[in-house]
Design a protein around this motif. Structure first.
Motif, short mmCIF file in Angstrom:
data_model
loop_
_atom_site.label_atom_id
_atom_site.label_comp_id
_atom_site.label_asym_id
_atom_site.label_seq_id
_atom_site.Cartn_x
_atom_site.Cartn_y
_atom_site.Cartn_z
N VAL A 39 0.65 -0.95 -0.09
CA VAL A 39 0.47 0.17 0.02
C VAL A 39 0.76 1.17 -0.14
O VAL A 39 1.14 0.83 1.06
CB VAL A 39 -0.81 -0.03 1.43
N PRO A 40 0.67 1.64 -1.87
CA PRO A 40 2.19 3.45 -1.39
C PRO A 40 1.26 3.84 -0.44
O PRO A 40 -0.40 4.33 -0.14
CB PRO A 40 1.19 3.68 -3.00
N LEU A 68 6.09 3.44 0.77
CA LEU A 68 4.91 2.26 1.08
C LEU A 68 4.42 2.20 3.00
O LEU A 68 5.34 1.97 4.00
CB LEU A 68 5.42 1.06 1.26
N GLU A 69 3.29 1.66 3.58
CA GLU A 69 2.45 1.79 3.98
C GLU A 69 3.42 0.26 5.37
O GLU A 69 3.91 -0.37 5.11
CB GLU A 69 0.87 1.34 4.14
N GLU A 70 3.99 0.54 6.66
CA GLU A 70 4.67 -0.57 6.73
C GLU A 70 3.77 -1.59 7.10
O GLU A 70 2.85 -1.89 7.27
CB GLU A 70 5.32 -0.02 8.26
N PRO A 94 9.17 -3.23 -13.55
CA PRO A 94 8.35 -3.41 -12.26
C PRO A 94 7.43 -1.77 -11.47
O PRO A 94 8.27 -0.92 -11.80
CB PRO A 94 9.59 -4.02 -11.00
N SER A 95 6.37 -2.13 -11.87
CA SER A 95 6.10 -0.68 -11.64
C SER A 95 6.22 -0.41 -9.79
O SER A 95 6.90 -0.90 -8.99
CB SER A 95 3.87 -1.75 -10.77
N SER A 100 9.89 -0.64 -5.06
CA SER A 100 9.79 0.31 -3.50
C SER A 100 9.60 -0.57 -2.33
O SER A 100 10.64 -0.79 -1.82
CB SER A 100 8.70 1.00 -3.17
N PHE A 101 8.73 -1.79 -2.55
CA PHE A 101 8.74 -3.63 -1.79
C PHE A 101 10.35 -3.70 -1.98
O PHE A 101 10.95 -4.21 -1.08
CB PHE A 101 8.13 -4.17 -2.14
#
Ligand SMILES: Cc1cc2nc3c(=O)[nH]c(=O)nc-3n(C[C@H](O)[C@H](O)[C@H](O)COP(=O)(O)O)c2cc1C
Length: 308
Positions: A39-40, A68-70, A94-95, A100-101
């Motif tokens: 979840v961004p 991103l949400e933790e 990659p999106s 980011s993950f």
């Protein structure tokens, strides 16, 4: 008990549906499945507004992460036997949420020494994005053991028209009632359940060495040589555009906005004028390129990280 982690981000739900169908044939009372949705902190609205769609291009392509949400702390309580990683492509990369993950500390903990099966749901240009993903996985010390790539199987130009209708209009339906439905077909989304069987077998045997071959027998990946070539060439040009636009300022900056409009026109030219010319050249040179094409097909169908 085997522990499976499914990591995903899915805007329209398409990739989530594919993953859920893959998982449907893996689960039983010996398997525990945990879903982790990315979840961004600042979400991406769907349907897309045209300017927002192009505005994510520089950061997507240059792999600049967002916040991103933790994840919940309990996610780290287990050691996972397998991770299914949902992968959607944004601008041949990659999106942003996925990238980011993979660059986060959370990914480093969750994926370290863990077998990963990537599950792609894209329009049709995913090969170079998967190469970038392989590098991100390597940096996490994860082991890529399988790849399933589901795409829109219609002609490239048809899929460009219909995905635009879907992304900007918000509905995965037939444009003007005549065009085919955009994205991965319902049949392929439902059929993704077939991939769960070899994954489960490999997981139970704790041996993933022949998983990708078993997935390939089920048609998990189809490499189209022209799309592969176009993907590679477009990456070279996108790199120039992304590096140029990022220097023009941050989101909302007027100079950046102007250059994103130019990029939009360039894309239209590339898709509708340049690509057909390159296609003719590709057909003419096909006979002399046959050996290298078949080598590339083999490599891009595999989960190896370096060309042999
Ligand atoms: C900003 C953006 C760029 C995209 N670029 C590509 C691309 O380069 N190649 C491709 O095959 N699909 C591309 N797609 C399609 C996505 O990979 C994906 O199939 C679609 O967004 C649905 O995914 P979802 O499950 O997140 O809803 C793009 C989509 C978006 C929103």
């Amino acid at each position: 008990m085997k522990e499976i982690l499914v990591v995903y981000y899915s805007q329209t739900g398409q990739l989530f549906d594919i993953l859920r169908n893959v998982v449907s044939t893996i689960v039983d009372n010996q398997m525990n499945v945990t879903y982790h949705q990315l979840v961004p902190k600042t979400g991406y609205d769907f349907p897309w507004k045209k300017d927002k769609f192009f505005d994510v291009f520089p950061e997507s392509f240059l792999q600049i992460p967002c916040e991103l949400e933790e994840p919940n702390a309990e996610l780290f309580d287990k050691k996972y036997d397998l991770v299914l990683l949902g992968h959607q492509v944004w601008f041949l990369t990659p999106s942003i949420p996925l990238n980011s993950f993979l660059k986060s500390e959370a990914a480093k903990k969750l994926l370290k020494n863990t077998p990963v099966v990537t599950v792609i749901g894209a329009r049709n240009m995913w090969i170079q994005a998967q190469e970038k993903l392989k590098k991100l996985l390597l940096a996490c010390d994860a082991k890529l053991v399988g790849n399933i790539a589901l795409v829109d199987r219609h002609l490239n130009h048809i899929s460009v028209i219909t995905i635009t209708h879907w992304m900007f209009g918000g509905k995965k339906d037939k444009m003007y009632g005549v065009f085919p439905k955009p994205g991965v077909s319902e049949k392929d989304i439902r059929g993704a359940s077939k991939f769960g069987f070899p994954i489960k077998e490999a997981l139970m045997a704790n041996n993933f060495s022949s998983l990708q071959n078993a997935l390939l027998e089920l048609d998990a990946v189809r490499i189209k040589p022209f799309l592969s070539l176009a993907d590679k060439r477009a990456n070279l040009l996108f790199s120039k555009w992304a590096n140029l636009i990022i220097k023009k300022g941050g989101h909302g900056d007027s100079k950046r906005k102007k250059w994103l409009v130019f990029f939009n026109y360039y894309l239209l030219l590339a898709i509708w004028v340049i690509a057909p010319i390159v296609f003719i050249v590709f057909l003419l040179t096909y006979p002399i390129m046959m050996n290298s094409i078949s080598r590339e097909k083999k490599y891009f169908s595999s989960v190896t990280t370096t060309k042999d």
